[in-house]
Design an enzyme around this catalytic site. Sequence first.
Site, PDB file in Angstrom:
ATOM      1  CE  LYS A  12       5.767  -1.875  -5.230  1.00 21.50           C
ATOM      2  NZ  LYS A  12       6.377  -0.593  -4.640  1.00 21.50           N
ATOM      3  CB  THR A  18       5.334  -6.179  -2.643  1.00 15.15           C
ATOM      4  OG1 THR A  18       4.489  -7.058  -2.251  1.00 15.15           O
ATOM      5  CG2 THR A  18       4.890  -5.932  -4.091  1.00 15.15           C
ATOM      6  CG  ASP A  19       5.228 -10.966  -0.243  1.00 14.37           C
ATOM      7  OD1 ASP A  19       4.448 -10.160  -0.617  1.00 14.37           O
ATOM      8  OD2 ASP A  19       5.099 -11.791   0.802  1.00 14.37           O
ATOM      9  CD  GLU A  20       0.259  -8.245  -2.783  1.00 12.90           C
ATOM     10  OE1 GLU A  20      -0.222  -8.301  -3.713  1.00 12.90           O
ATOM     11  OE2 GLU A  20      -0.260  -7.897  -1.761  1.00 12.90           O
TER      12      GLU A  20
HETATM   13  P1  NAD Z   1       1.135   3.445   1.883  1.00 15.66           P
HETATM   14  O1  NAD Z   1       0.077   3.367   1.069  1.00 15.66           O
HETATM   15  O2  NAD Z   1       0.718   3.623   3.334  1.00 15.66           O
HETATM   16  O3  NAD Z   1       1.891   4.931   1.555  1.00 15.66           O
HETATM   17  C1  NAD Z   1       2.318   5.377   0.346  1.00 15.66           C
HETATM   18  C2  NAD Z   1       2.770   6.662   0.349  1.00 15.66           C
HETATM   19  O4  NAD Z   1       3.204   7.103  -1.006  1.00 15.66           O
HETATM   20  C3  NAD Z   1       1.713   7.752   0.857  1.00 15.66           C
HETATM   21  O5  NAD Z   1       2.353   8.435   1.986  1.00 15.66           O
HETATM   22  C4  NAD Z   1       1.398   8.447  -0.427  1.00 15.66           C
HETATM   23  O6  NAD Z   1       1.100   9.745  -0.046  1.00 15.66           O
HETATM   24  C5  NAD Z   1       2.503   8.349  -1.103  1.00 15.66           C
HETATM   25  N1  NAD Z   1       2.294   8.421  -2.666  1.00 15.66           N
HETATM   26  C6  NAD Z   1       1.393   7.834  -3.400  1.00 15.66           C
HETATM   27  N2  NAD Z   1       1.387   8.243  -4.689  1.00 15.66           N
HETATM   28  C7  NAD Z   1       2.449   9.117  -4.575  1.00 15.66           C
HETATM   29  C8  NAD Z   1       3.038   9.880  -5.832  1.00 15.66           C
HETATM   30  N3  NAD Z   1       2.541   9.720  -7.080  1.00 15.66           N
HETATM   31  N4  NAD Z   1       4.087  10.730  -5.478  1.00 15.66           N
HETATM   32  C9  NAD Z   1       4.496  10.777  -4.089  1.00 15.66           C
HETATM   33  N5  NAD Z   1       3.989  10.185  -3.304  1.00 15.66           N
HETATM   34  C10 NAD Z   1       3.148   9.415  -3.724  1.00 15.66           C
HETATM   35  O7  NAD Z   1       1.930   2.467   1.499  1.00 15.66           O
HETATM   36  P2  NAD Z   1       2.989   1.451   2.385  1.00 15.66           P
HETATM   37  O8  NAD Z   1       2.251   0.174   2.865  1.00 15.66           O
HETATM   38  O9  NAD Z   1       3.704   2.178   3.396  1.00 15.66           O
HETATM   39  O10 NAD Z   1       4.080   0.836   1.343  1.00 15.66           O
HETATM   40  C11 NAD Z   1       5.141   1.459   1.050  1.00 15.66           C
HETATM   41  C12 NAD Z   1       5.873   0.385  -0.289  1.00 15.66           C
HETATM   42  O11 NAD Z   1       6.089  -0.654   0.463  1.00 15.66           O
HETATM   43  C13 NAD Z   1       4.841   0.238  -1.351  1.00 15.66           C
HETATM   44  O12 NAD Z   1       5.900   0.737  -2.612  1.00 15.66           O
HETATM   45  C14 NAD Z   1       4.597  -0.930  -1.203  1.00 15.66           C
HETATM   46  O13 NAD Z   1       4.278  -1.417  -2.474  1.00 15.66           O
HETATM   47  C15 NAD Z   1       5.528  -1.501  -0.547  1.00 15.66           C
HETATM   48  N6  NAD Z   1       5.417  -2.569   0.342  1.00 15.66           N
HETATM   49  C16 NAD Z   1       4.351  -2.713   1.244  1.00 15.66           C
HETATM   50  C17 NAD Z   1       3.982  -3.580   1.987  1.00 15.66           C
HETATM   51  C18 NAD Z   1       3.037  -3.524   2.963  1.00 15.66           C
HETATM   52  O14 NAD Z   1       2.784  -4.568   3.901  1.00 15.66           O
HETATM   53  N7  NAD Z   1       2.316  -2.479   3.368  1.00 15.66           N
HETATM   54  C19 NAD Z   1       4.955  -4.768   1.984  1.00 15.66           C
HETATM   55  C20 NAD Z   1       5.749  -4.860   1.072  1.00 15.66           C
HETATM   56  C21 NAD Z   1       5.951  -3.854   0.057  1.00 15.66           C
HETATM   57  O1  DAU Z   2       2.656  -8.941   0.751  1.00 18.27           O
HETATM   58  C1  DAU Z   2       2.894  -7.445   0.452  1.00 18.27           C
HETATM   59  C2  DAU Z   2       1.675  -6.919   0.419  1.00 18.27           C
HETATM   60  O2  DAU Z   2       1.024  -6.665   1.538  1.00 18.27           O
HETATM   61  C3  DAU Z   2       2.079  -5.417   0.092  1.00 18.27           C
HETATM   62  O3  DAU Z   2       2.579  -5.335  -1.231  1.00 18.27           O
HETATM   63  C4  DAU Z   2       0.653  -4.656  -0.270  1.00 18.27           C
HETATM   64  O4  DAU Z   2       1.041  -3.199  -0.361  1.00 18.27           O
HETATM   65  C5  DAU Z   2       0.031  -4.387   1.156  1.00 18.27           C
HETATM   66  O5  DAU Z   2      -1.349  -3.988   1.020  1.00 18.27           O
HETATM   67  C6  DAU Z   2      -0.227  -6.005   1.467  1.00 18.27           C
HETATM   68  O6  DAU Z   2      -1.104  -6.619   0.675  1.00 18.27           O
HETATM   69  P1  DAU Z   2      -2.503  -7.657   0.928  1.00 18.27           P
HETATM   70  O7  DAU Z   2      -3.379  -7.831   0.021  1.00 18.27           O
HETATM   71  O8  DAU Z   2      -1.801  -8.870   1.408  1.00 18.27           O
HETATM   72  O9  DAU Z   2      -2.888  -6.927   2.363  1.00 18.27           O
HETATM   73  P2  DAU Z   2      -4.254  -6.531   2.939  1.00 18.27           P
HETATM   74  O10 DAU Z   2      -4.073  -6.041   4.200  1.00 18.27           O
HETATM   75  O11 DAU Z   2      -5.150  -5.819   1.861  1.00 18.27           O
HETATM   76  O12 DAU Z   2      -5.097  -7.898   3.014  1.00 18.27           O
HETATM   77  C7  DAU Z   2      -4.488  -9.076   3.852  1.00 18.27           C
HETATM   78  C8  DAU Z   2      -5.295 -10.209   3.909  1.00 18.27           C
HETATM   79  O13 DAU Z   2      -6.489  -9.875   4.557  1.00 18.27           O
HETATM   80  C9  DAU Z   2      -5.552 -10.541   2.273  1.00 18.27           C
HETATM   81  O14 DAU Z   2      -5.799 -12.060   2.024  1.00 18.27           O
HETATM   82  C10 DAU Z   2      -6.852 -10.249   2.199  1.00 18.27           C
HETATM   83  C11 DAU Z   2      -7.657 -10.306   3.790  1.00 18.27           C
HETATM   84  N1  DAU Z   2      -8.535  -9.012   4.048  1.00 18.27           N
HETATM   85  C12 DAU Z   2      -8.119  -7.767   3.764  1.00 18.27           C
HETATM   86  C13 DAU Z   2      -9.090  -6.712   4.180  1.00 18.27           C
HETATM   87  C14 DAU Z   2      -8.655  -5.340   3.960  1.00 18.27           C
HETATM   88  C15 DAU Z   2      -9.984  -9.574   4.652  1.00 18.27           C
HETATM   89  O15 DAU Z   2     -10.049 -10.561   4.697  1.00 18.27           O
HETATM   90  N2  DAU Z   2     -10.597  -8.329   4.930  1.00 18.27           N
HETATM   91  C16 DAU Z   2     -10.392  -7.231   4.818  1.00 18.27           C
HETATM   92  O16 DAU Z   2     -11.465  -6.442   5.159  1.00 18.27           O
END
Ligand code: NAD
Ligand code: DAU
Length: 340
Positions: A155, A123-125
């Site tokens: 991460k 992730t970019d985080e």
């Molecule tokens: P998500 O939370 O929607 O899904 C995570 C999945 O992993 C779920 O199906 C869960 O059951 C499974 N899981 C959790 N713990 C596990 C374990 N111990 N063993 C096997 N399976 C397990 O997450 P997402 O948003 O789809 O993110 C997927 C990946 O991408 C993550 O690694 C996250 O860090 C990365 N990522 C997410 C975003 C985003 O915007 N959502 C952006 C950049 C990177």
């Molecule tokens: O940048 C990549 C990341 O993006 C991934 O690595 C993470 O897995 C993914 O969850 C996401 O992280 P963020 O913290 O950016 O996403 P989130 O949707 O939780 O929040 C996005 C922005 O919105 C953040 O600034 C917090 C704000 N927010 C979020 C929630 C849930 C609110 O203002 N209100 C809310 O209820």
Amino acid sequence: MKIVITGGAGFIGGNFVHYMVKKYPNDRLIVLDKLTYAGNIETLQPVMDKIKFIKGDIADRKAVYKLFEEEKPDMIVNFAAESHVDRSIENPEVFLLTNIMGTQVLMDACRKYGIQRYHQVSTDEVYGDLPLDQPDLFFTEETPIHTSSPYSASKASADLLVQAYGRTYGLPVTISRCSNNYGPYHFPEKLIPLMIVNALNDKPLPVYGNGLNVRDWLYVEDHCKAIDLILHQGKAGEVYNIGGHNEKSNIEIVKIILKLLDKPESLITYVADRKGHDMRYAIDPTKIHRTLGWLPETKFEDGIVKTVQWYLDNRSWWEKIISGEYVQYYEKMYGDRCDL
Ligand code: NAD
Ligand code: DAU
């Protein structure tokens, strides 16, 4: 090719499985997922007869070795993670167990049984955040790791381990660091699906702090295409940033969603800020564009319309979620988050 996709019942993993089934019908895809609160087997229902699904934990060494022994996979794509920043602030431990120890177990299995490619979905985080007043600053692959939350620290730790296994043991690893995704099958604890679902139910939309924090939004299918390219054409040992140059403040996002659903802005409720809240994320995707020819294809104006429409067309997918343990989660996370 035999490809193990961990976390394939989650948001991005699920979209990736759908994408791969369509693009590579002759590959054998094995999904390993623990089905935590965030994993949803219904996400995989349309492709279940085309994949093998195993319910299991990536941190369970015995189960992971058994899978490698039986399947002898060519590639691993690791999506499995605890992914929600707010939950990591409440309870960091499970983030360390899954995101760090789980990654290590997967890589040990790769060492033991051999692999053509291990890909870590990061992730970019891991780069921390950027200020709002310097819009010309972006995260590149050279930006130092500098994390803010237990989630991002876990991460980043996993990324460092993956790189260490690449260098020390010569494992063919790649890492991608993507910005915020949006699209179908997104769990409604994250900003975009939470706001869509609350607006549809005429519930308050909780915006943290002043709503000016900026995220760089990418349609999930574009992320899947980038990972596919890295897997098949990326160079072992490399890190690739993925992002769409699509920065929007949270309040802009919320207002766009309200407009698309024809709901009033009076639903917006400013609530207490997230602890350690990152200000701005912005990816420079030059490397993946130059070396692999990747560019995002879905414009935000189109992607957000498709996403809102998906939530309108798939009510049963999210209504089941928000009627289960989610109710207690919501009460805990938002119940004592005072309005500002
Ligand atoms: P998500 O939370 O929607 O899904 C995570 C999945 O992993 C779920 O199906 C869960 O059951 C499974 N899981 C959790 N713990 C596990 C374990 N111990 N063993 C096997 N399976 C397990 O997450 P997402 O948003 O789809 O993110 C997927 C990946 O991408 C993550 O690694 C996250 O860090 C990365 N990522 C997410 C975003 C985003 O915007 N959502 C952006 C950049 C990177
Ligand atoms: O940048 C990549 C990341 O993006 C991934 O690595 C993470 O897995 C993914 O969850 C996401 O992280 P963020 O913290 O950016 O996403 P989130 O949707 O939780 O929040 C996005 C922005 O919105 C953040 O600034 C917090 C704000 N927010 C979020 C929630 C849930 C609110 O203002 N209100 C809310 O209820």
